[in-house]
Scaffold this active site. Structure first.
Site, short mmCIF file in Angstrom:
data_model
loop_
_atom_site.label_atom_id
_atom_site.label_comp_id
_atom_site.label_asym_id
_atom_site.label_seq_id
_atom_site.Cartn_x
_atom_site.Cartn_y
_atom_site.Cartn_z
N LEU A 144 0.82 -1.21 0.00
CA LEU A 144 0.00 0.00 0.00
C LEU A 144 0.85 1.25 0.00
O LEU A 144 0.54 2.22 -0.69
CB LEU A 144 -0.93 0.00 1.22
CG LEU A 144 -1.70 1.29 1.52
CD1 LEU A 144 -2.59 1.68 0.35
CD2 LEU A 144 -2.54 1.15 2.79
N TYR B 103 2.87 1.63 -3.52
CA TYR B 103 1.89 1.71 -4.60
C TYR B 103 1.18 3.07 -4.56
O TYR B 103 0.96 3.71 -5.59
CB TYR B 103 0.88 0.58 -4.46
CG TYR B 103 -0.34 0.72 -5.34
CD1 TYR B 103 -0.28 0.48 -6.70
CD2 TYR B 103 -1.58 1.12 -4.80
CE1 TYR B 103 -1.40 0.61 -7.51
CE2 TYR B 103 -2.71 1.25 -5.60
CZ TYR B 103 -2.60 1.00 -6.95
OH TYR B 103 -3.71 1.14 -7.75
N HIS B 104 0.83 3.51 -3.36
CA HIS B 104 0.15 4.80 -3.17
C HIS B 104 1.04 5.95 -3.63
O HIS B 104 0.60 6.84 -4.36
CB HIS B 104 -0.22 4.94 -1.70
CG HIS B 104 -0.77 6.29 -1.34
ND1 HIS B 104 0.01 7.31 -0.82
CD2 HIS B 104 -2.03 6.79 -1.43
CE1 HIS B 104 -0.75 8.37 -0.62
NE2 HIS B 104 -1.97 8.09 -0.98
N HIS B 105 2.30 5.92 -3.23
CA HIS B 105 3.21 7.00 -3.59
C HIS B 105 3.40 7.10 -5.11
O HIS B 105 3.37 8.20 -5.69
CB HIS B 105 4.57 6.79 -2.93
CG HIS B 105 4.66 7.37 -1.55
ND1 HIS B 105 4.48 8.71 -1.30
CD2 HIS B 105 4.92 6.81 -0.35
CE1 HIS B 105 4.62 8.95 -0.01
NE2 HIS B 105 4.88 7.80 0.60
#
Length: 265
Positions: free
Chosen positions: A141, A144-146
């Site tokens: 998470l 992937y989010h960044h």
């Protein structure tokens, strides 16, 4: 007069073409750099994990306090400035206009914080460097989010699409609390456990609102009231929906699953 009007029209068209060309070239430059940033980021964090595998972890506590405090203050100011603008639009023009509004990108104050928001997604990648060097757990998470936030933000900024005011204001607000929490934890202060839960719940709420805003933009775009593109809405919806699923799973793993284990024991 006819000749003069014709010349003015041709000049206006030429200025538009020039402006569009410059804008498109700027976008391509920004878009290509976002991929470069993400590629370097991926190499550094995964290569860094391999490098640190047999080495002692770094403390970096003081540096982490300074880093988190800087991002917390930046996010607080951004939340206040963009939040004030969004409140003004909501109060004077209503919710629908707040979703479809484009002046967020060009207002005397909001345009600076919109641009600052987009640019801030690059230095925020530095969060992961601390995780790697301190040999903490790096979850999917997080990275992937960044990566996806950086790619999407730099991709959509040029189009000044509807919904951006909500996306940026929500992100600034959540980050203000999140980085404040990181600052206190890094400084060694005890932060009550429910505070961490509230931050994750605020992130989940942000993702729910992101999906809702995208749905409204699509609906009102079909009525020609919200300026956006189907491709942009598609990518944004995929991004927010995957975030929603991942944050819900994180909430369960971090706060609910552990309680079940304790009760069972």
């Amino acid at each position: 007069n006819v000749i003069l009007l014709y010349l003015q029209e041709m000049e206006s068209k030429e200025q538009y073409r020039t402006h569009t060309q410059i804008k498109w070239e700027t976008f391509l430059d920004l878009w290509s750099k976002s991929f470069i940033f993400c590629a370097v980021y991926a190499v550094l964090i995964f290569g860094g994990q391999y490098f640190m595998k047999e080495r002692r972890k770094f403390d970096l506590r003081k540096l982490l306090v300074l880093w988190s405090l800087t991002l917390a203050l930046f996010s607080m100011i951004g939340a206040v400035r963009t939040g004030w603008y969004m409140w003004h639009v909501l109060h004077t023009s209503g919710f629908k206009q707040s979703v479809c509004d484009q002046s967020f990108y060009s207002g005397p104050v909001s345009k600076f914080w919109a641009y600052a928001f987009v640019l801030s997604k690059a230095p925020e990648l530095g969060d992961t460097i601390f995780i790697v060097l301190r040999k903490q757990k790096l979850i999917f998470l997080h990275w992937y989010h960044h990566i996806t936030v950086l790619l999407y933000s730099w991709y959509s900024y040029k189009d000044m699409v509807a919904g951006g005011g909500w996306f940026m204001t929500m992100n600034y607000s959540v980050h203000a609390f999140m980085y404040s929490y990181y600052t206190l934890r890094a400084a060694g202060f005890h932060v009550p456990h429910p505070y961490a839960m509230l931050i994750t719940l605020s992130q989940i709420s942000q993702m729910v609102m992101g999906v809702v805003v995208n749905s409204l933009v699509y609906t009102w775009m079909e009525e020609r009231q919200c300026p956006s593109y189907k491709e942009n809405i598609l990518w944004s919806s995929i991004m927010y929906f995957t975030y929603l699923v991942l944050f819900c799973l994180f909430f369960y793993e971090a706060y609910l699953k552990g309680k079940h284990r304790v009760k069972k024991d």
